[in-house]
Design a protein around this motif. Structure first.
Motif, mmCIF file in Angstrom:
data_model
loop_
_atom_site.group_PDB
_atom_site.id
_atom_site.type_symbol
_atom_site.label_atom_id
_atom_site.label_comp_id
_atom_site.label_asym_id
_atom_site.label_seq_id
_atom_site.Cartn_x
_atom_site.Cartn_y
_atom_site.Cartn_z
ATOM 1 N N VAL A 188 0.671 -1.140 0.127
ATOM 2 C CA VAL A 188 -0.034 0.252 0.087
ATOM 3 C C VAL A 188 0.651 1.186 0.113
ATOM 4 O O VAL A 188 0.635 2.243 -0.780
ATOM 5 N N ALA A 189 1.856 1.359 0.903
ATOM 6 C CA ALA A 189 2.893 2.401 0.836
ATOM 7 C C ALA A 189 3.665 2.545 -0.381
ATOM 8 O O ALA A 189 3.473 3.685 -0.883
ATOM 9 N N ASP A 190 3.807 1.539 -1.169
ATOM 10 C CA ASP A 190 4.472 1.660 -2.349
ATOM 11 C C ASP A 190 3.462 2.049 -3.601
ATOM 12 O O ASP A 190 3.560 2.948 -4.428
ATOM 13 N N CYS A 191 2.203 1.650 -3.383
ATOM 14 C CA CYS A 191 1.204 2.125 -4.261
ATOM 15 C C CYS A 191 0.871 3.877 -4.039
ATOM 16 O O CYS A 191 0.830 4.270 -5.055
ATOM 17 N N LEU A 192 0.767 4.297 -2.722
ATOM 18 C CA LEU A 192 0.561 5.665 -2.605
ATOM 19 C C LEU A 192 1.888 6.450 -2.999
ATOM 20 O O LEU A 192 1.701 7.503 -3.798
ATOM 21 N N ASN A 193 3.088 6.000 -2.743
ATOM 22 C CA ASN A 193 4.241 6.762 -3.115
ATOM 23 C C ASN A 193 4.379 6.954 -4.716
ATOM 24 O O ASN A 193 4.670 7.701 -5.287
ATOM 25 N N GLY A 194 3.683 5.707 -5.262
ATOM 26 C CA GLY A 194 3.698 5.747 -6.701
ATOM 27 C C GLY A 194 2.941 6.597 -7.450
ATOM 28 O O GLY A 194 3.148 7.103 -8.776
ATOM 29 N N LYS A 195 1.852 7.020 -6.565
ATOM 30 C CA LYS A 195 0.892 8.376 -7.033
ATOM 31 C C LYS A 195 1.492 9.695 -6.754
ATOM 32 O O LYS A 195 1.132 10.540 -7.092
ATOM 33 N N GLY A 196 2.757 9.598 -6.068
ATOM 34 C CA GLY A 196 3.391 11.024 -6.051
ATOM 35 C C GLY A 196 2.598 11.388 -4.581
ATOM 36 O O GLY A 196 2.928 12.474 -4.456
ATOM 37 N N LEU A 197 2.035 10.782 -3.706
ATOM 38 C CA LEU A 197 1.475 11.021 -2.592
ATOM 39 C C LEU A 197 2.487 11.223 -1.302
ATOM 40 O O LEU A 197 3.571 10.455 -1.495
ATOM 41 N N ARG A 198 2.166 12.159 -0.595
ATOM 42 C CA ARG A 198 3.082 12.099 0.695
ATOM 43 C C ARG A 198 2.164 12.360 2.072
ATOM 44 O O ARG A 198 1.157 12.491 1.963
ATOM 45 N N THR A 199 2.973 11.894 3.125
ATOM 46 C CA THR A 199 2.279 12.066 4.386
ATOM 47 C C THR A 199 2.006 13.438 4.700
ATOM 48 O O THR A 199 2.605 14.230 3.896
ATOM 49 N N ALA A 200 1.271 13.842 5.901
ATOM 50 C CA ALA A 200 0.997 15.132 6.155
ATOM 51 C C ALA A 200 2.138 15.968 6.552
ATOM 52 O O ALA A 200 2.310 17.145 6.246
ATOM 53 N N ARG A 201 3.336 15.194 6.761
ATOM 54 C CA ARG A 201 4.466 15.700 7.206
ATOM 55 C C ARG A 201 5.543 16.049 6.082
ATOM 56 O O ARG A 201 6.657 16.265 5.947
ATOM 57 N N GLY A 202 5.147 15.525 5.013
ATOM 58 C CA GLY A 202 5.834 15.679 3.676
ATOM 59 C C GLY A 202 6.673 14.536 3.150
ATOM 60 O O GLY A 202 7.766 14.543 2.216
ATOM 61 N N SER A 203 6.703 13.354 4.229
ATOM 62 C CA SER A 203 7.333 12.328 3.921
ATOM 63 C C SER A 203 6.770 11.148 3.122
ATOM 64 O O SER A 203 5.514 11.333 2.794
ATOM 65 N N ALA A 204 7.829 10.295 2.659
ATOM 66 C CA ALA A 204 7.314 9.099 1.708
ATOM 67 C C ALA A 204 6.407 8.320 2.876
ATOM 68 O O ALA A 204 6.839 8.087 3.925
ATOM 69 N N PHE A 205 5.444 7.436 2.163
ATOM 70 C CA PHE A 205 4.701 6.445 3.071
ATOM 71 C C PHE A 205 5.572 5.384 3.445
ATOM 72 O O PHE A 205 6.182 4.839 2.571
ATOM 73 N N THR A 206 5.168 4.958 4.665
ATOM 74 C CA THR A 206 5.881 3.496 5.289
ATOM 75 C C THR A 206 4.833 2.707 5.614
ATOM 76 O O THR A 206 3.534 3.366 5.805
ATOM 77 N N PRO A 207 5.268 1.498 5.844
ATOM 78 C CA PRO A 207 4.007 0.629 6.426
ATOM 79 C C PRO A 207 3.508 1.113 7.811
ATOM 80 O O PRO A 207 2.265 1.018 7.813
ATOM 81 N N THR A 208 4.284 1.752 8.706
ATOM 82 C CA THR A 208 3.764 2.464 9.659
ATOM 83 C C THR A 208 2.736 3.485 9.528
ATOM 84 O O THR A 208 1.714 3.738 9.981
ATOM 85 N N ALA A 209 2.982 4.410 8.506
ATOM 86 C CA ALA A 209 2.310 5.582 8.189
ATOM 87 C C ALA A 209 0.995 5.077 7.620
ATOM 88 O O ALA A 209 -0.212 5.396 7.795
ATOM 89 N N VAL A 210 1.062 3.976 6.647
ATOM 90 C CA VAL A 210 -0.107 3.270 6.161
ATOM 91 C C VAL A 210 -1.042 2.844 7.275
ATOM 92 O O VAL A 210 -2.295 2.945 7.216
ATOM 93 N N ARG A 211 -0.397 2.082 8.151
ATOM 94 C CA ARG A 211 -1.332 1.282 9.092
ATOM 95 C C ARG A 211 -1.849 2.305 9.843
ATOM 96 O O ARG A 211 -3.132 2.308 10.271
ATOM 97 N N ARG A 212 -1.352 3.834 10.400
ATOM 98 C CA ARG A 212 -1.938 4.788 11.060
ATOM 99 C C ARG A 212 -3.143 5.218 10.337
ATOM 100 O O ARG A 212 -4.330 5.389 10.631
#
Length: 235
Positions: free
Chosen positions: A202-226
């Motif tokens: 899921v993190a790879d899918c979101l990052n592949g869309k060019g999306l970032r977390t609220a802090r501007g970081s790439a998605f990680t498994p932990t960020a996806v779980r949250r």
């Protein structure tokens, strides 16, 4: 008799913690049971009492329901309606209401009580202002005790302002996070729809869309779980 419960707390902290809110609800519930009132609705405002009830978001809804249901408004205490006798007097012309702590009080009694309460508040404000002026005068004259008291009061006020600033900043941060999550949600659902079944995928899918977390970081498994917990979604 049908009644509409109206509860008001002055700060977000009181609203979130239930401090004051539950006590008011308990007053109203007990008064309803003892007097045979049927509660047909409840509205809660987190707002200063300086606003007239008709200008408060939930207060306006409560008044509308009273009119719709031919019901009376009920509050735990009179100051939950307003601390301004003019607001209360104006409300009396358009809406019947009850006070849970004085369930048998009539309109005249409530008006008189509101006037006396406002007068007492004005007396207290005047006495406080005079006491502070006297304290400042003694401090200016070199009274060490008065100087320390003035300093303590100034420090306390500064601390209160700092806490208020932090609260506002935290509220804005949460709004930003919520807005960001709402924007991410359809993309998350799209990834899950494509049969991804691990947090990393899921993190790879979101990052592949060019999306970032609220802090501007790439998605990680932990960020996806949250994120998935926030939306209560799973694989």
């Amino acid at each position: 008799m049908k009644v509409v419960a109206y509860i008001r707390v002055s700060t977000k902290g009181q609203g979130d913690s239930g401090l004051g809110l539950e006590a008011q609800r308990d007053y109203i519930t007990r008064a309803a049971e003892q007097n045979g009132w049927e509660i047909v609705g409840e509205f809660v405002d987190v707002v200063s009492g300086k606003l007239a009830i008709e200008d408060r978001p939930e207060g306006a809804k409560a008044l509308a329901l009273c009119k719709e249901q031919n019901a009376q408004l009920v509050v735990a205490k009179l100051d939950r309606l307003s601390r301004d006798v003019h607001h209360i007097a104006g409300l009396m012309k358009t809406t019947k209401f009850k006070v849970a702590t004085m369930p048998q009080a009539q309109t005249f009694e409530l008006h008189l009580y509101a006037a006396l309460a406002q007068q007492e508040r004005e007396f207290i404000a005047t006495r406080t202002k005079e006491a502070l002026a006297s304290l400042q005068n003694r401090a200016d004259a070199g009274d060490a005790v008065a100087v320390q008291k003035v300093k303590n009061r100034s420090d306390a006020l500064a601390k209160g302002r700092a806490v208020a600033d932090i609260t506002v900043a935290n509220d804005q941060r949460m709004k930003n996070v919520n807005a960001h999550q709402a924007a991410i949600k359809p993309h998350l659902e799209s990834c899950l729809y494509n049969k991804v079944n691990t947090l990393q995928s899921v993190a790879d899918c979101l990052n592949g869309k060019g999306l970032r977390t609220a802090r501007g970081s790439a998605f990680t498994p932990t960020a996806v779980r949250r994120l998935m917990l926030a939306f209560n979604v799973s694989f």
